[in-house]
Design a protein around this motif. Structure first.
Motif, PDB file in Angstrom:
ATOM      1  N   THR A   1      -3.217   4.192 -15.512  1.00 27.40           N
ATOM      2  CA  THR A   1      -2.201   3.406 -14.793  1.00 27.40           C
ATOM      3  C   THR A   1      -1.598   4.244 -13.664  1.00 27.40           C
ATOM      4  O   THR A   1      -0.384   4.313 -13.497  1.00 27.40           O
ATOM      5  N   ILE A   2      -2.461   4.903 -12.918  1.00 34.34           N
ATOM      6  CA  ILE A   2      -2.073   5.714 -11.762  1.00 34.34           C
ATOM      7  C   ILE A   2      -2.778   5.121 -10.538  1.00 34.34           C
ATOM      8  O   ILE A   2      -3.990   4.901 -10.567  1.00 34.34           O
ATOM      9  N   PHE A   3      -2.020   4.861  -9.496  1.00 34.62           N
ATOM     10  CA  PHE A   3      -2.572   4.127  -8.354  1.00 34.62           C
ATOM     11  C   PHE A   3      -2.737   4.978  -7.091  1.00 34.62           C
ATOM     12  O   PHE A   3      -3.607   4.696  -6.277  1.00 34.62           O
ATOM     13  N   ASN A   4      -1.893   5.985  -6.932  1.00 35.11           N
ATOM     14  CA  ASN A   4      -1.963   6.772  -5.679  1.00 35.11           C
ATOM     15  C   ASN A   4      -3.288   7.518  -5.572  1.00 35.11           C
ATOM     16  O   ASN A   4      -3.872   7.614  -4.482  1.00 35.11           O
ATOM     17  N   THR A   5      -3.803   8.023  -6.688  1.00 34.05           N
ATOM     18  CA  THR A   5      -5.084   8.731  -6.645  1.00 34.05           C
ATOM     19  C   THR A   5      -6.244   7.757  -6.431  1.00 34.05           C
ATOM     20  O   THR A   5      -7.259   8.108  -5.817  1.00 34.05           O
ATOM     21  N   ALA A   6      -6.086   6.529  -6.935  1.00 30.44           N
ATOM     22  CA  ALA A   6      -7.121   5.508  -6.710  1.00 30.44           C
ATOM     23  C   ALA A   6      -7.194   5.153  -5.226  1.00 30.44           C
ATOM     24  O   ALA A   6      -8.285   4.997  -4.656  1.00 30.44           O
TER      25      ALA A   6
ATOM     26  N   LEU B   1       0.832  -1.204   0.000  1.00 27.36           N
ATOM     27  CA  LEU B   1       0.000   0.000   0.000  1.00 27.36           C
ATOM     28  C   LEU B   1       0.868   1.257   0.000  1.00 27.36           C
ATOM     29  O   LEU B   1       0.609   2.199  -0.763  1.00 27.36           O
ATOM     30  N   PHE B   2       1.894   1.286   0.820  1.00 27.85           N
ATOM     31  CA  PHE B   2       2.764   2.462   0.851  1.00 27.85           C
ATOM     32  C   PHE B   2       3.442   2.677  -0.500  1.00 27.85           C
ATOM     33  O   PHE B   2       3.480   3.797  -1.024  1.00 27.85           O
ATOM     34  N   ILE B   3       3.987   1.589  -1.067  1.00 26.64           N
ATOM     35  CA  ILE B   3       4.702   1.680  -2.346  1.00 26.64           C
ATOM     36  C   ILE B   3       3.800   2.241  -3.439  1.00 26.64           C
ATOM     37  O   ILE B   3       4.220   3.050  -4.273  1.00 26.64           O
ATOM     38  N   MET B   4       2.532   1.855  -3.423  1.00 30.61           N
ATOM     39  CA  MET B   4       1.615   2.290  -4.472  1.00 30.61           C
ATOM     40  C   MET B   4       1.017   3.668  -4.201  1.00 30.61           C
ATOM     41  O   MET B   4       0.555   4.345  -5.134  1.00 30.61           O
ATOM     42  N   PHE B   5       1.024   4.086  -2.951  1.00 25.28           N
ATOM     43  CA  PHE B   5       0.401   5.359  -2.577  1.00 25.28           C
ATOM     44  C   PHE B   5       1.381   6.526  -2.581  1.00 25.28           C
ATOM     45  O   PHE B   5       0.999   7.679  -2.774  1.00 25.28           O
ATOM     46  N   ALA B   6       2.671   6.225  -2.416  1.00 26.49           N
ATOM     47  CA  ALA B   6       3.648   7.295  -2.171  1.00 26.49           C
ATOM     48  C   ALA B   6       3.913   8.177  -3.383  1.00 26.49           C
ATOM     49  O   ALA B   6       4.280   9.346  -3.227  1.00 26.49           O
ATOM     50  N   ALA B   7       3.733   7.639  -4.602  1.00 19.83           N
ATOM     51  CA  ALA B   7       4.022   8.438  -5.812  1.00 19.83           C
ATOM     52  C   ALA B   7       3.438   7.731  -7.030  1.00 19.83           C
ATOM     53  O   ALA B   7       3.269   6.508  -7.021  1.00 19.83           O
ATOM     54  N   PRO B   8       3.130   8.479  -8.109  1.00 16.65           N
ATOM     55  CA  PRO B   8       2.752   7.826  -9.370  1.00 16.65           C
ATOM     56  C   PRO B   8       3.891   6.923  -9.838  1.00 16.65           C
ATOM     57  O   PRO B   8       5.069   7.195  -9.549  1.00 16.65           O
TER      58      PRO B   8
END
Length: 816
Positions: free
Chosen positions: A677-682, A600-607
């Motif tokens: 293909t952007i995960f942090n905004t999701a 979760l951190f890896i995917m949330f920290a940055a695009p």
């Protein structure tokens, strides 16, 4: 359901369930759309680092999302297992490279499983396995039959520490990319793959790669480097062959004041026979490094050969110099020098007192003075005899035609790309399957004798190639005549293995190089890896795909439809590295927080394309969010969950608002992951939905049903990112099917409909009020409501209204 979130226990259980069910093991399907998602496989160095974790988490999220869309998803994993680090470890620790490699593979495989990645482990491969490199050797011999492989002696970049050849791309700032040792130049016999035969196609088909970053395509196009020019002859009195040169600027031909040849050029070697100074200079050049970056920055040095060539048009004598900036392996090993119109030539001429003749002058009055530096732009010709007055573009054609008419030159397309040298003088690599016989010459190893395997009983002491030193490896019998012969002791460049592994994953158990499964799965739909592979690996993989296609083994032209180049993981502003002491051990974080928190951190920290700055507090924040989600579900479930179906016809405004946010979030997350293909905004959208749900205290039947619907939507949307907790929550919410096999949530478009809309009211562009209007209200009705708003009246009272601007669903602007 337990009250507290027990990450490690949940993850261990869920991973056991996945493994027992074989849920990620796939085969071809005629009823499903295929999706092949691949992250660049790792070198088994010992432990995963955070760069690995980021790369593989991105790939796993994409794979799981595509699976939820109903696609037949292949996501394999293997090991780029050959290479010098294993040999160095053997010397340092007294362990055989194979043992070191396989021990590392076992440890890293366990780490990957602990992170919950959904790989088809049945397809696992290691490139050091003879069952893998057998087919690499087989294909090499097929290319040898076709004339796409050849051997020649060539100057190469030599690393004296690793005692092996380096490609130009593997030399960084004059040093070996792996050990940072100063690189030398050395003459050595090498095997080459004729990648230049595919230069045109490699360049042209870049245009078809719509899913690739423009930056990567530009880097490859520049590396291939197509240019149009003229190859011409400068006759040399007393020599049978003229000096051939290639130029993209034939318009400057009348300004040539010297020629420069490489130190290895036959003309230079001839001049050295009777001149000790020239011989010494050539010896110095042999120690010089030949990478492009080094050639740009090094001091340009030369020596007059004493030989004169004849200008092909004027017939004037032109001195021939031997220069360290000309390489025998590039073009003809000779260049024409026009100091007035090339800065490198200018600096060399100034240094050695060579004439500078200006023949190109500015068209539009710009400064074209050559007294301080070269004038390099195109313009109008002067001092060029019959070509005076022509533009550079006109002179290109006229001079080319004049040379062709006199059989002194020919127009030609050249490429910067050079053939791929694949020979390496080391042990831990795939042996090149060739035998040398005094009578028969170079003889391929018969197919039935493949693979040529590495002997295990070698001495790794750094003194020479272990295969050369081995008492029996090089001894062989000629397959053609039966006489004593000797085996090739070089091994393949490890980029050979990584240039086709993605194809072997599709046919990993096949008794041939590839079977029909490759035609089903390829090309890879989404490929994930670092930008540092933009030229070497990605170019070679594209080349190999075209070779495999032309052998009839594949039907695709390109290996990867879509490419994602993820950013680096930084700490304290710099890339994580052992030498800087700023690494973070993924294993320790998994043990402390669980794999889902790390993911979760890896995917949330940055695009994904941007660099990610490590943050300990960010990891703790990710853990807190998962605990909060767990608690929210727990309170809902222990309160009885939802016992009635949702009655959409009787929703209150507050219930409609929450449900609208649920489906707006599904809509946004679907677009963010599936299109952008952007995960942090999701993830952020799901966090906002959790916040809303935490404040939603409606315990009515519809209220509980909405809470159930919202929790299920959150679990489904987060399942690709944090799959373990979502597996357990899905079951706890009353479902029997594992969430990994559940479809992606669909948007209920009716839930997005609003009875009223919020509008901003401006007066002369300044915010004065807000109002709620029926969504069915006409423009005139909305304007009337705005003009009668109590907060607006005091700003417009007594003033004349010039116009009212209405932007539907957004604002009303009253101009007074």
């Amino acid at each position: 359901m337990q009250e507290n979130y027990q990450a490690l226990a949940i993850e261990q259980h869920v991973q056991t369930v996945w493994e027992a069910s074989g849920v990620f093991n796939v085969s071809e399907s005629s009823t499903q759309e295929k999706y092949y998602c691949l992250s660049m496989f790792p070198y088994p160095s010992g432990k995963l680092h955070m760069g690995h974790v980021r790369n593989y988490t991105i790939g796993d999220v994409i794979s799981r999302y595509q699976r939820m869309l109903g696609k037949n998803v292949l996501q394999p994993m293997g090991w780029d297992a050959f290479g010098l680090p294993a040999e160095n470890a053997a010397m340092q620790h007294g362990v055989h490279p194979a043992d070191w490699t396989y021990e590392n593979i076992d440890y890293m495989r366990d780490q990957l499983k602990r992170l919950g990645f959904g790989y088809d482990w049945n397809r696992e491969l290691a490139t050091c396995d003879p069952d893998y490199y057998k087919w690499e050797q087989w294909f090499f011999l097929k290319l040898l039959e076709k004339g796409l492989v050849y051997k020649k002696t060539a100057p190469v970049n030599w690393c004296p520490h690793d005692m092996t050849v380096l490609a130009n791309e593997q030399v960084i700032d004059g040093c070996c990319w792996r050990c940072d040792t100063k690189v030398e130049r050395k003459e050595i016999a090498q095997w080459f793959l004729k990648i230049t035969a595919y230069a045109d196609e490699l360049l042209a088909s870049l245009e078809t790669l719509d899913g690739w970053p423009e930056q990567v395509k530009t880097m490859q196009a520049n590396w291939i480097g197509r240019s149009e020019g003229v190859e011409m002859d400068f006759p040399v009195p007393g020599m049978d062959q003229p000096l051939k040169i290639y130029t993209t600027r034939p318009d400057t031909l009348m300004g040539v004041t010297y020629l420069a040849v490489a130190a290895e050029h036959p003309l230079a070697l001839k001049a050295a026979i009777s001149n000790a100074d020239i011989s010494a200079f050539i010896d110095e050049c042999k120690m010089m490094e030949t990478s492009e970056a080094a050639m740009e920055t090094m001091e340009k040095r030369g020596i007059d050969s004493g030989i004169k060539a004849m200008h092909p048009i004027s017939g004037e004598q032109v001195p021939v110099w031997i220069a360290n900036f000309v390489l025998m392996g590039y073009g003809t090993g000779a260049v024409m020098a026009v100091p007035a119109h090339d800065q490198r030539d200018y600096e060399f001429a100034e240094k050695y007192g060579i004439a500078i003749k200006q023949v190109i002058f500015a068209k539009d009055g710009e400064n074209d003075d050559c007294s301080q530096q070269a004038f390099t732009v195109k313009g109008i010709l002067r001092n060029s005899g019959e070509f005076d007055g022509l533009t550079s573009e006109e002179a290109f054609v006229a001079i080319s035609e004049a040379l062709e008419k006199d059989h002194k030159g020919v127009r030609k397309v050249n490429f910067r790309l050079r053939d791929w040298g694949v020979s390496r003088q080391r042990y831990w690599g795939a042996p090149i399957p060739v035998i040398y016989c005094d009578d028969c010459g170079t003889v391929p190893v018969p197919e039935q004798d493949l693979p040529v395997t590495l002997p295990r009983d070698v001495i790794l002491d750094g003194s020479q190639s272990p295969l050369v030193a081995h008492p029996s490896f090089s001894k062989a019998t000629c397959p053609s005549c039966g006489k004593d012969a000797h085996r090739e002791t070089d091994t393949f460049d490890t980029f050979m293995e990584s240039s086709w592994y993605f194809a072997r994953f599709t046919s990993s158990k096949a008794g041939t190089m590839l079977d029909d499964s490759a035609k089903y799965w390829l090309p890879v739909d989404h490929y994930i890896g670092g930008i540092e592979h933009a030229i070497l690996h990605l170019l070679y993989a594209r080349f190999y795909t075209k070779l495999l296609r032309d052998e009839g083994l594949l039907v695709c032209d390109e290996p990867f439809k879509k490419l994602l180049t993820q950013g680096m993981v930084l700490k304290d502003g710099s890339k994580m590295s052992k030498s800087k002491g700023n690494t973070v051990d993924p294993q320790g974080l998994i043990d402390q927080y669980g794999a889902d928190t790390v993911r979760l951190f890896i995917m949330f920290a940055a695009p994904p394309e941007q660099s990610l700055e490590w943050s300990d507090s960010g990891v703790e924040g990710a853990f807190r969010f998962l605990k909060r989600l767990w608690k929210l579900a727990y309170l809902h479930i222990v309160a009885g969950g939802s016992t009635q179906a949702l009655d959409k016809s009787s929703l209150t405004e507050a219930q409609q608002t929450v449900r609208r946010q649920v489906h707006q979030t599904i809509q946004k997350v679907s677009h963010d992951i599936g299109v952008r293909t952007i995960f942090n905004t999701a993830i952020a959208a799901n966090m906002e939905l959790v916040n809303t749900l935490s404040k939603f205290a409606d315990d009515s039947g519809n209220g509980k049903a909405i809470r159930q619907e919202a929790l299920e939507a959150i679990v489904l949307m987060l399942a690709p990112i944090v799959p373990h907790i979502c597996h357990q929550l899905w079951l706890d919410l009353g479902h029997r099917q594992a969430v990994v096999s559940v479809a992606w949530p669909e948007v209920d478009m009716t839930a997005l409909e609003q009875d009223s809309i919020e509008l901003v009211i401006q007066v002369n562009g300044k915010l004065r009020s807000k109002m709620s209007a029926p969504s069915t209200a006409t423009s005139d009705e909305v304007q009337a409501m705005a003009l009668n708003d109590e907060h607006v009246l005091r700003f417009i009272e007594g003033k004349s209204i010039r116009k009212v601007i209405f932007v539907p669903k957004k604002l009303v602007n009253i101009v007074v």
